[in-house]
Design a protein around this motif. Sequence first.
Motif, short mmCIF file in Angstrom:
data_model
loop_
_atom_site.label_atom_id
_atom_site.label_comp_id
_atom_site.label_asym_id
_atom_site.label_seq_id
_atom_site.Cartn_x
_atom_site.Cartn_y
_atom_site.Cartn_z
N UNK A 135 40.78 5.82 -27.95
CA UNK A 135 41.08 4.19 -28.20
C UNK A 135 39.76 3.49 -28.94
N UNK A 136 38.74 4.23 -29.20
CA UNK A 136 37.50 3.97 -29.80
C UNK A 136 36.71 2.84 -29.18
N UNK A 137 36.83 2.74 -27.72
CA UNK A 137 36.21 1.87 -27.11
C UNK A 137 35.04 2.54 -26.49
N UNK A 138 34.13 1.55 -25.72
CA UNK A 138 33.00 2.22 -25.05
C UNK A 138 33.39 2.33 -23.44
N UNK A 139 32.99 3.57 -23.22
CA UNK A 139 33.61 4.07 -21.83
C UNK A 139 32.27 4.38 -20.97
N UNK A 140 32.14 3.92 -19.65
CA UNK A 140 31.03 4.28 -18.66
C UNK A 140 31.88 5.43 -17.75
N UNK A 141 30.51 6.58 -18.12
CA UNK A 141 30.91 7.83 -17.21
C UNK A 141 29.73 7.73 -16.00
N UNK A 142 30.40 8.07 -14.99
CA UNK A 142 29.31 8.12 -13.64
C UNK A 142 29.89 9.35 -13.05
N UNK A 143 28.49 10.12 -12.48
CA UNK A 143 28.73 11.08 -11.69
C UNK A 143 27.94 10.60 -10.16
N UNK A 144 28.60 10.71 -9.09
CA UNK A 144 27.87 10.56 -7.92
C UNK A 144 28.01 11.89 -6.97
N UNK A 145 26.72 12.31 -6.63
CA UNK A 145 26.95 13.67 -5.71
C UNK A 145 26.07 13.19 -4.46
N UNK A 146 26.70 13.29 -3.27
CA UNK A 146 26.13 12.82 -1.97
C UNK A 146 25.72 13.92 -1.32
N UNK A 147 24.69 13.59 -0.38
CA UNK A 147 23.98 14.79 0.49
C UNK A 147 24.93 15.42 1.63
N UNK A 148 26.17 14.93 1.64
CA UNK A 148 27.07 15.42 2.47
C UNK A 148 28.22 16.50 1.85
N UNK A 149 27.58 16.91 0.36
CA UNK A 149 28.18 17.73 -0.47
C UNK A 149 29.47 17.21 -1.17
N UNK A 150 29.97 16.01 -0.84
CA UNK A 150 30.91 15.25 -1.53
C UNK A 150 30.54 14.70 -2.85
N UNK A 151 31.51 14.60 -3.76
CA UNK A 151 31.19 14.41 -5.02
C UNK A 151 32.39 13.19 -5.79
N UNK A 152 31.87 12.54 -6.61
CA UNK A 152 33.13 11.61 -7.35
C UNK A 152 32.52 11.24 -9.00
N UNK A 153 33.74 11.33 -9.81
CA UNK A 153 33.44 11.38 -11.26
C UNK A 153 34.37 10.17 -11.41
#
Length: 555
Positions: free
Chosen positions: A241-259
């Motif tokens: 789509x040629x738009x600006x997108x925000x990429x985020x990675x979260x890694x938590x101390x309890x071993x869970x992660x989110x993208x």
Amino acid sequence: MELNVRCVVLLAVALCFTLLLTTVAAHQEEEEPIMELAEDMGVEDELEDLGLGEELLDGEVEPEDADTPPGPPPAPKVTYKAPEPMGEHFFALLYPVICNANYIYIKEDIFKYAVEDMKDSKLPGDKGLVLKSRAKHHAISAQLLRPFIFDTKPLIIQYEVNFQQGIDCGGAYVKLLSQTPDLNLDEFVDKTPYTIMFGPDKCGEDYKLHFIFRHKNPKTGEYEEKHAKKPDADLRTYYTDKKTHLYTLVVNPDNSFEVLVDQTVVNSGNLLTDMTPPINPAAEIEDPDDHKPEDWDERPKIQDPDAVKPEDWDEDAPKQIPDEDAVKPDGWLDDQPEYTSDPDAVKPEDWDEDMDGEWEAPQIPNALCETAPGCGAWQRPMIDNPNYKGKWKAPMIDNPNYQGVWKPRKIANPDFFEDLHPFRMTPFNAVGLELWSMSSDIFFDNFFITNERHTAERWANDGWGLKKAAEGAAEPGLVNQMMTAADERPWLWVVYVLTVAVPLILIVVFFCTGKKAAAPAAADYKKTDEPQPDVKEEEEKAEEDQVKEEKSQPG
């Protein structure tokens, strides 16, 4: 009369509706996306909500000449202002000012990044880091304010990407470079050790969003890449789509992660259960020295060794035999062939019998056979032989010696270990882009690393949030989108016409062809037992009333 008026009104409404659609489309083609929509769609309010209100609006207007006729005031000009890093953070990279950045130019096949304005930007002054050359290696790195240690707080990294020319094959991921004694950013290459690699990557129709981290084996000290499971979400739009997108990675101390993409979770899991290969090896493995015994029987079924072929079993009986009950149809022409020589055929003048052989007229279907049931020698049709049994085979029975499918025995895994805290990764103290792409003009901006979720969200709202609001304001209206789609797919015009015209026609037909309910016939009164008025009496009474009314009117 009333019916005709109603039809005219309905047709007028339909005409007005069509003219309204045309007017809206023409108006949207003439308006300037950012300036008009900024007022009509409340972008100024969005900017104020982001905390970037009046300082981003250039409200100065040059005085008008006395001879200039009065007109609507010019729309305010929206300009970009980079976010200010606040709160706990380890890295905040702003453009055009790039702090502690090392431009790497090692040899001829490694190219520099450029700092320039975003193409087709909806916000003047929006500068970023741009990968410029196709089919070339690009490398750049920068030191963190201080090393990131994986302890009791999460890791949050986010940055913006815009594929300004689309993307055919290439990556836009970032590497968090491991803190090692021999780390030299002046020699940053693809072999430089990293702790985490994160970001979008695409080649062909394979759309990826990497989250890879290098895990250290506590027994051997060797590192192995661990890849997060693939996202369930469809990522195609983010690349096209040629738009600006925000990429985020979260890694938590309890071993869970989110993208996350654009602050929406597209992938999540746990380091212990959702990485490939797994963090911890199996406690037991198959013994590599164990081999299947030669007499091991894996056959669940075998032929019955005691079975004997029956005496009346005829293996030579044919599968099909002639039908003895068949009768030759009447009129069958036994003496006529199915094909005859073409009587009109003539031997070519250049036919050489020495070279081409004896000439024969071509064969054509026999005309006499067209009306007959058949020609030539009649033969009985074939049918299945009821006595056919085929080759005799002994029936299958359960194998009394069956031992099951052989598997090597299990032994303790000599390389087994159990790491219950894979979050405690190798610390990193630098961030870098080391990329190769078949597409140019990949735009990067607003890299941010922190251990506080609210700090990352504030940074995102102050930077990417402003760009999102501007891009949203520049989006074409519904009518323009429909017209653009129809230009690309002309068959959509038929759909539009039918969608609007069919309901209008049905409404007009319904109202214009309606008839007043006729008075019930006298015979209909017989269909009910309820008392009904005398029709004749009513008619006589109506005539008397009419006569009285005429007499009462003045001469």
